[in-house]
Design a protein around this motif. Structure first.
Motif, PDB file in Angstrom:
ATOM      1  N   ALA A  32      -4.880  -7.591  32.241  1.00 16.06           N
ATOM      2  CA  ALA A  32      -4.868  -6.572  31.190  1.00 16.06           C
ATOM      3  C   ALA A  32      -3.449  -6.146  30.846  1.00 16.06           C
ATOM      4  CB  ALA A  32      -5.685  -5.361  31.644  1.00 16.06           C
ATOM      5  N   ILE A  33      -2.590  -6.021  31.854  1.00 17.54           N
ATOM      6  CA  ILE A  33      -1.190  -5.646  31.603  1.00 17.54           C
ATOM      7  C   ILE A  33      -0.481  -6.757  30.844  1.00 17.54           C
ATOM      8  CG2 ILE A  33       1.022  -5.167  32.742  1.00 17.54           C
ATOM      9  CD1 ILE A  33      -0.583  -3.728  34.930  1.00 17.54           C
ATOM     10  N   ASP A  34      -0.826  -8.010  31.168  1.00 19.52           N
ATOM     11  CA  ASP A  34      -0.247  -9.136  30.439  1.00 19.52           C
ATOM     12  C   ASP A  34      -0.649  -9.077  28.964  1.00 19.52           C
ATOM     13  OD1 ASP A  34       1.089 -11.792  30.310  1.00 19.52           O
ATOM     14  OD2 ASP A  34      -0.940 -12.456  29.812  1.00 19.52           O
ATOM     15  N   GLN A  35      -1.924  -8.774  28.697  1.00 18.25           N
ATOM     16  CA  GLN A  35      -2.369  -8.648  27.312  1.00 18.25           C
ATOM     17  C   GLN A  35      -1.689  -7.460  26.622  1.00 18.25           C
ATOM     18  OE1 GLN A  35      -6.606  -8.316  27.794  1.00 18.25           O
ATOM     19  NE2 GLN A  35      -6.927 -10.523  28.009  1.00 18.25           N
ATOM     20  N   GLY A  36      -1.530  -6.357  27.349  1.00 15.80           N
ATOM     21  CA  GLY A  36      -0.835  -5.204  26.793  1.00 15.80           C
ATOM     22  C   GLY A  36       0.603  -5.512  26.446  1.00 15.80           C
ATOM     23  N   ALA A  37       1.256  -6.338  27.287  1.00 16.80           N
ATOM     24  CA  ALA A  37       2.641  -6.726  27.011  1.00 16.80           C
ATOM     25  C   ALA A  37       2.722  -7.538  25.721  1.00 16.80           C
ATOM     26  CB  ALA A  37       3.201  -7.520  28.184  1.00 16.80           C
ATOM     27  N   ARG A  38       1.725  -8.381  25.497  1.00 19.11           N
ATOM     28  CA  ARG A  38       1.723  -9.182  24.269  1.00 19.11           C
ATOM     29  C   ARG A  38       1.504  -8.298  23.036  1.00 19.11           C
ATOM     30  NH1 ARG A  38       1.332 -14.595  25.487  1.00 19.11           N
ATOM     31  NH2 ARG A  38       0.891 -15.037  27.678  1.00 19.11           N
ATOM     32  N   LEU A  39       0.623  -7.303  23.168  1.00 18.24           N
ATOM     33  CA  LEU A  39       0.414  -6.369  22.064  1.00 18.24           C
ATOM     34  C   LEU A  39       1.688  -5.586  21.763  1.00 18.24           C
ATOM     35  CD1 LEU A  39      -3.152  -4.972  22.819  1.00 18.24           C
ATOM     36  CD2 LEU A  39      -2.480  -6.405  20.889  1.00 18.24           C
ATOM     37  N   LEU A  40       2.375  -5.145  22.827  1.00 11.43           N
ATOM     38  CA  LEU A  40       3.633  -4.418  22.630  1.00 11.43           C
ATOM     39  C   LEU A  40       4.662  -5.286  21.926  1.00 11.43           C
ATOM     40  CD1 LEU A  40       4.378  -2.325  25.853  1.00 11.43           C
ATOM     41  CD2 LEU A  40       3.966  -1.486  23.555  1.00 11.43           C
ATOM     42  N   ALA A  41       4.717  -6.559  22.294  1.00 11.42           N
ATOM     43  CA  ALA A  41       5.694  -7.465  21.681  1.00 11.42           C
ATOM     44  C   ALA A  41       5.420  -7.643  20.189  1.00 11.42           C
ATOM     45  CB  ALA A  41       5.667  -8.816  22.384  1.00 11.42           C
ATOM     46  N   ALA A  42       4.158  -7.470  19.787  1.00 10.85           N
ATOM     47  CA  ALA A  42       3.804  -7.611  18.373  1.00 10.85           C
ATOM     48  C   ALA A  42       3.855  -6.299  17.612  1.00 10.85           C
ATOM     49  CB  ALA A  42       2.399  -8.202  18.255  1.00 10.85           C
ATOM     50  N   ALA A  43       4.054  -5.185  18.322  1.00 12.21           N
ATOM     51  CA  ALA A  43       4.013  -3.866  17.693  1.00 12.21           C
ATOM     52  C   ALA A  43       5.313  -3.549  16.976  1.00 12.21           C
ATOM     53  CB  ALA A  43       3.721  -2.801  18.741  1.00 12.21           C
ATOM     54  N   VAL A  44       5.238  -2.621  16.033  1.00 13.04           N
ATOM     55  CA  VAL A  44       6.424  -2.155  15.310  1.00 13.04           C
ATOM     56  C   VAL A  44       7.310  -1.366  16.263  1.00 13.04           C
ATOM     57  CG1 VAL A  44       7.241  -0.679  13.450  1.00 13.04           C
ATOM     58  CG2 VAL A  44       5.199  -2.076  13.125  1.00 13.04           C
ATOM     59  N   ALA A  45       8.587  -1.652  16.275  1.00 14.53           N
ATOM     60  CA  ALA A  45       9.539  -0.950  17.135  1.00 14.53           C
ATOM     61  C   ALA A  45      10.938  -1.159  16.585  1.00 14.53           C
ATOM     62  CB  ALA A  45       9.450  -1.453  18.578  1.00 14.53           C
ATOM     63  N   GLU A  46      11.896  -0.438  17.138  1.00 14.04           N
ATOM     64  CA  GLU A  46      13.288  -0.660  16.765  1.00 14.04           C
ATOM     65  C   GLU A  46      13.662  -2.111  17.065  1.00 14.04           C
ATOM     66  OE1 GLU A  46      15.734   2.161  18.715  1.00 14.04           O
ATOM     67  OE2 GLU A  46      14.644   3.899  17.946  1.00 14.04           O
ATOM     68  N   PRO A  47      14.509  -2.738  16.270  1.00 13.61           N
ATOM     69  CA  PRO A  47      14.806  -4.168  16.440  1.00 13.61           C
ATOM     70  C   PRO A  47      15.242  -4.538  17.856  1.00 13.61           C
ATOM     71  CG  PRO A  47      15.711  -3.381  14.377  1.00 13.61           C
ATOM     72  CD  PRO A  47      15.180  -2.180  15.073  1.00 13.61           C
ATOM     73  N   ALA A  48      16.101  -3.722  18.460  1.00 11.40           N
ATOM     74  CA  ALA A  48      16.594  -4.053  19.806  1.00 11.40           C
ATOM     75  C   ALA A  48      15.459  -4.032  20.830  1.00 11.40           C
ATOM     76  CB  ALA A  48      17.691  -3.072  20.220  1.00 11.40           C
ATOM     77  N   ILE A  49      14.582  -3.018  20.711  1.00  9.00           N
ATOM     78  CA  ILE A  49      13.461  -2.917  21.653  1.00  9.00           C
ATOM     79  C   ILE A  49      12.469  -4.049  21.422  1.00  9.00           C
ATOM     80  CG2 ILE A  49      11.492  -1.491  22.335  1.00  9.00           C
ATOM     81  CD1 ILE A  49      13.184   0.956  21.730  1.00  9.00           C
ATOM     82  N   ALA A  50      12.175  -4.335  20.156  1.00  6.96           N
ATOM     83  CA  ALA A  50      11.246  -5.423  19.841  1.00  6.96           C
ATOM     84  C   ALA A  50      11.745  -6.752  20.408  1.00  6.96           C
ATOM     85  CB  ALA A  50      11.057  -5.525  18.332  1.00  6.96           C
ATOM     86  N   LEU A  51      13.055  -6.999  20.307  1.00  5.31           N
ATOM     87  CA  LEU A  51      13.632  -8.244  20.840  1.00  5.31           C
ATOM     88  C   LEU A  51      13.470  -8.311  22.355  1.00  5.31           C
ATOM     89  CD1 LEU A  51      15.261 -10.836  20.456  1.00  5.31           C
ATOM     90  CD2 LEU A  51      17.356  -9.455  20.623  1.00  5.31           C
ATOM     91  N   LYS A  52      13.753  -7.196  23.036  1.00  2.59           N
ATOM     92  CA  LYS A  52      13.609  -7.173  24.497  1.00  2.59           C
ATOM     93  C   LYS A  52      12.168  -7.438  24.918  1.00  2.59           C
ATOM     94  CE  LYS A  52      17.438  -3.991  25.445  1.00  2.59           C
ATOM     95  NZ  LYS A  52      17.813  -2.639  25.935  1.00  2.59           N
ATOM     96  N   ARG A  53      11.212  -6.864  24.193  1.00  2.00           N
ATOM     97  CA  ARG A  53       9.800  -7.081  24.534  1.00  2.00           C
ATOM     98  C   ARG A  53       9.411  -8.539  24.378  1.00  2.00           C
ATOM     99  NH1 ARG A  53       7.209  -1.829  21.330  1.00  2.00           N
ATOM    100  NH2 ARG A  53       7.642  -0.274  22.952  1.00  2.00           N
ATOM    101  N   ARG A  54       9.900  -9.175  23.320  1.00  2.00           N
ATOM    102  CA  ARG A  54       9.571 -10.594  23.122  1.00  2.00           C
ATOM    103  C   ARG A  54      10.229 -11.466  24.181  1.00  2.00           C
ATOM    104  NH1 ARG A  54      10.251  -9.035  17.639  1.00  2.00           N
ATOM    105  NH2 ARG A  54      12.384  -9.833  17.618  1.00  2.00           N
ATOM    106  N   GLU A  55      11.477 -11.164  24.514  1.00  2.00           N
ATOM    107  CA  GLU A  55      12.182 -11.956  25.527  1.00  2.00           C
ATOM    108  C   GLU A  55      11.572 -11.790  26.915  1.00  2.00           C
ATOM    109  OE1 GLU A  55      16.151 -10.511  25.141  1.00  2.00           O
ATOM    110  OE2 GLU A  55      16.700 -11.974  23.587  1.00  2.00           O
ATOM    111  N   LEU A  56      10.879 -10.687  27.113  1.00  2.00           N
ATOM    112  CA  LEU A  56      10.295 -10.430  28.429  1.00  2.00           C
ATOM    113  C   LEU A  56       9.055 -11.283  28.693  1.00  2.00           C
ATOM    114  CD1 LEU A  56      10.315  -8.681  31.003  1.00  2.00           C
ATOM    115  CD2 LEU A  56       8.977  -6.970  29.751  1.00  2.00           C
TER     116      LEU A  56
END
Length: 776
Positions: A32-56
Motif C-alpha cells: 500500500a505504501i508503494d502504491q501511495g508513493a506512486r500516487l504522490l509521484a503523479a500528484a501536483v507539487a512544486e517542481p523540485a519536490i515532484a522530481l524527488k518523488r519520481r527519482e525515489l
C-alpha cells in the motif's frame, strides 16, 4: 465478571496474536505504501519536490523488500517474549534510552536524534488514529497480568512498533530524506494497520469475556495532565467500524470511558512528542492533507493528479461564486445594521443554512466533478471553522466572508489541498491563532483586532483574480500589524514589550561592549582582575548607562572610569604616580559604585568586586603589574571615546546563553524573567522554540500558576520571547529556557492544531461517512 482460568497465559496468547497479525499484514502495508508513493509521484507539487518523488520510485523498488524483511525479523523475535529488547539501531529502544538517562550526559549524534524524532512522530500518528483501541487493549492486558502498566518494550506499545518500522527503514537502506517525502503515506497506512491490529486483538479478548466494559478509573488516578479528545477525524473505540464517524459511543465505550481514555492518551501523546518538537505542526498537518487527498482520490482519481493542473474556475462557476460572495456580504451587512453596533453578530445556524443553500447553487454551476468536490470540501472546512466556539461571534462573521475567495483559489490552485504552506491556509491559521484566545471583555483591544481582520478580508474580496498573491500580501501585512499592535496598541502587552525591548537592547549592547573591549585590550598589559571586571561587570554598566540615559556625558564618565581603572592598575614605580593614584581613587571608586548601582548589582556583590580591584591596585603599588606608557593610555582613551562607532551591528550579535548576563536583575513587578525550570531541550525543541509565532496563545505552568498567555514579542533572531497574560503579566524567556519549558510540557499551545487542520479532520470525518456527497 468471570476471571479466566489462566489470565497470564491468555495475555500471552493475545500478545502473540497481535504480533502474528502484524507479521501477516506487513506485506500488504508495504504494498500500500508503494502504491501511495506512486500516487504522490503523479500528484501536483512544486517542481523540485515532484522530481524527488519520481527519482525515489526506483530506489523504493530495490529497498522495500529489504525493509519488509527487516521488520519481519524484528517482529518474529518478539513472538516468544512479547517484547522488543533491541532494534537494529539499538540505542533507540526504550531500555537503552532509560540507561542513557541514568548515565553521565554525553553528546548524541544527529542521526540518533533524527531517528528518535521520526519514530516519535510515527507513534504519535498511530496514537492519533488508534488511541481508543489501544487504551481498551492496554486496560484488558493490565487486568490479566495484574500490573499497573505495560512494559516499556512491550510489542503492544505504538512507539515500539514505530521503532521497528523506522530502524528497518534506515537499515534497508532508506534515508531520512526518503522518509520525509513519503511520511504522509507511511503515517496513514501504518496508523490504519495498527488500529486494525488493536481492534482484532480486542475482539480476541472480548470473545473470552475479558473486560466487556472497560473501566479506566486507575488511569484517571495516575494521570496528572488533562488530555484532550482527539480530533473528529479519529476513529471510535472497539465496535466502531473503520471509516465511520465516531458520532457516539460504541457498544463497549461509555462516555466516562472515552473521557478517561482521553486523559491517559493525552499524557502518553505529550510524552512521545517531547522529542518530536514540531510533530504537532507542519508534519502532522501535511499528513492530514495527504489523507484527505487519498480519501477523495478513491472517489475522484483526477482530484490530486497532474491532470488537475492550475486553471481558473469555469465561467459559470466564477459567476456563481461572485453572486454567492455578494449575497453573503449583503446578509452580513444587513445583520450588522440591524444589530445597531455595526459589529455584525450573526446567528450561526442561520448563517450555516444560507451557506449550505449557496453551496448547492455553486454545485449546479460547476462543470466538472473536480469543481463539485472542491466546493463540497471548502464548504465543510468553513462549516467547521464557523462552529468553533473559541472564535468570537463578531470575528466569525469575517471568516464566513472568506469562504468564497478561498473557494475561488482552491478551484484554481490544486496545491491548496496539498500543502499547509499555501498563503490562504496560513492566513486563516494566523488569524485564528490570534483570536481563539480572544479576550472579549477587553473591548478596545477587540475592536483593533477586529478592524484589522475586517480590512484583511475586504482586501481579499477586492482582488478576486489575483489568486494566492493577495493572500500572501495581506498575510505579510497582518504580521506587521501584530508587531505594531502588541508594541503600541495592546494595553495588556505594550508595557511588557517596552521592558523586554530594553532588556534586549541592554543585553545586546553589553555583549557588543564586551566584544570590543576584548579586542581593545587584547595586546594591552592589563592586570587580570581588572580585565575580568571590565568584561564581566563594566561592559554591562556601559550598556545600562547607554540605554537608560540620554545624556552622552554620563556614558562618557563611565568610559573615563574604565580608562582610569586601567591606568591605576598598571605598575606605579614613582612616588608621584602613586600619589596620583591615591588622589584619583576616591572619586573613581564612587563612580564605580554608582555605575554598578545603576546596573542593579547588589551591594554585597559590589563589595566583592571592589575588594578584587583593591587587590589589583595593591599589585600595581608593588610594581608587580606591567606598566602602560602615557602614549598608549591616550590611544586607549581615544578608542574608548569612540567605542560606539566600533560596535558591531546588533543584527550580527547572537545573544548566546554563555554570553548573556544573568537576566534575573531585570525582573520587576511588571516583568518576570524565567531563569530556571524545564527539561534539557532536544535540537527539535530548540527549532520549535524558534518557530513560535507572535499572537499565538499558550498555556504556561510557572510559579504555581497555570494560565493562558499570548506571545506578544520576539527579539532579534528570536533569542528573547515575551508572553503576556490578558491581565498584563509579562513573562520573558531566553530561547534555551523557552525550549526547556516546551520540552517539559510546561508551555503548551492552547490549540493543539491549526484551525484549517482541525477543519480538514472534521471534513474528512463527514466524507468518510458519506463519500457520495463529493459527487452530488
Amino acid at each position: 465478571m468471570p476471571t479466566p482460568a489462566n489470565p497470564t497465559a491468555l495475555a500471552q496468547q493475545a500478545r502473540r496474536s497481535y504480533a502474528e497479525r502484524l507479521l501477516a499484514g506487513m506485506p500488504g502495508v508495504v504494498q500500500a505504501i508503494d502504491q501511495g508513493a506512486r500516487l504522490l509521484a503523479a500528484a501536483v507539487a512544486e517542481p523540485a519536490i515532484a522530481l524527488k518523488r519520481r527519482e525515489l520510485l526506483p530506489i523504493l523498488q530495490r529497498a522495500f523488500p529489504i525493509w519488509q524483511d527487516g521488520m519481519t525479523t524484528l517482529l518474529r523475535a518478539a513472538l516468544a517474549t512479547g517484547t522488543v529488547v533491541q532494534t537494529r539501531l539499538g540505542e533507540l529502544t526504550p531500555q537503552s534510552m532509560s540507561n542513557r538517562a541514568g548515565a553521565k550526559l554525553s553528546l548524541v549524534d544527529d542521526d540518533t536524534i533524527e531517528h528518535e524524532i521520526l519514530s516519535s512522530r510515527l507513534a504519535l500518528a498511530m496514537m492519533d488514529r488508534a488511541s481508543w483501541e489501544f487504551t481498551d487493549l492496554r486496560s484488558r492486558m493490565n487486568m490479566l497480568e495484574s500490573r499497573e502498566e505495560l512494559d516499556a518494550n512491550d510489542i503492544l506499545r505504538p512507539h515500539v512498533l514505530a521503532r521497528i518500522v523506522t530502524s528497518s527503514w534506515l537499515a534497508a537502506p532508506l534515508g531520512f530524506d526518503a522518509w520525509r517525502l513519503l511520511q504522509s503515506v507511511v503515517h496513514e497506512e501504518l496508523s490504519l494497520f495498527a488500529e486494525e491490529a488493536y481492534h482484532e486483538t480486542n475482539r480476541f479478548l472480548l470473545q473470552r469475556h475479558v473486560l466487556p466494559e472497560v473501566d479506566l478509573r486507575p488511569f484517571i488516578r495516575r494521570s496528572n495532565h488533562g488530555g484532550r479528545l482527539p480530533p473528529s477525524g479519529s476513529t471510535g473505540g472497539f465496535g466502531t467500524p473503520t471509516g465511520m464517524s465516531p458520532s457516539g459511543p460504541s457498544e463497549f465505550q461509555s462516555s466516562a470511558t472515552r473521557a478517561s481514555a482521553a486523559s491517559e492518551v493525552g499524557e502518553e501523546t505529550r510524552l512521545m512528542t517531547r522529542a518530536a518538537g514540531l510533530a504537532r505542526s507542519n508534519d502532522q498537518a501535511e499528513a492530514v492533507l495527504g489523507r484527505l487527498n487519498r480519501l477523495v482520490g478513491r472517489q475522484l482519481p483526477d482530484f490530486a493528479v497532474t491532470s488537475h493542473a492550475p486553471a481558473p474556475p469555469s465561467p459559470r462557476l466564477n459567476a456563481a461564486i461572485v453572486e454567492a460572495q455578494e449575497g453573503v456580504a449583503r446578509r452580513l451587512a444587513s445583520a450588522a445594521a440591524a444589530d445597531g453596533s455595526g459589529r455584525g453578530v450573526v446567528n450561526t445556524p442561520a448563517l450555516l443554512e444560507e451557506l449550505h443553500q449557496r453551496k448547492q447553487a455553486l454545485k449546479q454551476a460547476a462543470t466538472t466533478p473536480v469543481e463539485r468536490a472542491t466546493i463540497e470540501i471548502v464548504a465543510l472546512l468553513f462549516q467547521s471553522i464557523l462552529m468553533e466556539d473559541a472564535i468570537p461571534a463578531t470575528v466569525r462573521v469575517w471568516f464566513a466572508r472568506l469562504q468564497m475567495p478561498v473557494l475561488r483559489v482552491a478551484v484554481s490552485e490544486p496545491d491548496f489541498f496539498a500543502t499547509v504552506e499555501h498563503p490562504a491556509r496560513r492566513l486563516i491559521d494566523r488569524m485564528g491563532s490570534c483570536v481563539m484566545g480572544f479576550d472579549s471583555s477587553s473591548r478596545a483591544v477587540g475592536d483593533l483586532l477586529e478592524k484589522e481582520i475586517k480590512r484583511v478580508v475586504q482586501v481579499v474580496e477586492a482582488y478576486p483574480d489575483t489568486g494566492r498573491r493577495v493572500f500572501q500580501t495581506v498575510l505579510t501585512e497582518f504580521e506587521k500589524f501584530l508587531e505594531h499592535y502588541f508594541k503600541n496598541e495592546n494595553e495588556a502587552s505594550k508595557k511588557g514589550v517596552s521592558l523586554a525591548a530594553q532588556v534586549e537592547q541592554r543585553e545586546t549592547m553589553a555583549i557588543q561592549y564586551t566584544i570590543e573591549l576584548r579586542k581593545m585590550l587584547n595586546d594591552v598589559p592589563v592586570q587580570e582582575g581588572v580585565r575580568e571586571f571590565l568584561f564581566q561587570v563594566w561592559a554591562d554598566v556601559l550598556a545600562t548607562t547607554a540605554v537608560k540615559s540620554n545624556n552622552a556625558d554620563a556614558t562618557k564618565e563611565m568610559k573615563r572610569a574604565a580608562a582610569d581603572l586601567i591606568w591605576s592598575a598598571s605598575a606605579k614605580v614613582s612616588r608621584a604616580e602613586r600619589a596620583e593614584v591615591i588622589r584619583r581613587l576616591p572619586p573613581l571608586l564612587k563612580t564605580l559604585r554608582e555605575g554598578m548601582d545603576d546596573a542593579g548589582i547588589p551591594v554585597p556583590k559590589q563589595d566583592e568586586h571592589i575588594q578584587r580591584l583593591n587587590n589589583s591596585l595593591a599589585a600595581a603599588f608593588t610594581a608587580k603589574a606591567a606598566a602602560i606608557s602615557h602614549e598608549r593610555l591616550e590611544e586607549l582613551m581615544g578608542r574608548l571615546e569612540t567605542l560606539e562607532e566600533l560596535l558591531p551591528e546588533a543584527e550580527d550579535v547572537d545573544i548566546d546563553e554563555s554570553l548573556v548576563m544573568d537576566l534575573s536583575g531585570h525582573e520587576s513587578s511588571e516583568l518576570e524573567v524565567v531563569g530556571e525550570g524545564g527539561s534539557m531541550p532536544t535540537p527539535a525543541m530548540l527549532a520549535w522554540a524558534r518557530e513560535l509565532q507572535v499572537g499565538s496563545w499558550y498555556m504556561l505552568d510557572y510559579r504555581n500558576r497555570n494560565e493562558a498567555m499570548q506571545l506578544a514579542w520576539q527579539g532579534m533572531r528570536r533569542q528573547l520571547t515575551l508572553f503576556v497574560s490578558p491581565q498584563g503579566r509579562g513573562v520573558l524567556f531566553q530561547q534555551h529556557r523557552l525550549a526547556a519549558f516546551l520540552q517539559a510540557g510546561l508551555l503548551v499551545p492552547a490549540q493543539e492544531e491549526a484551525l484549517t487542520v482541525r477543519a480538514t479532520r472534521s471534513a474528512m470525518a463527514k466524507l468518510d461517512g458519506d463519500p457520495s456527497r463529493l459527487l452530488n
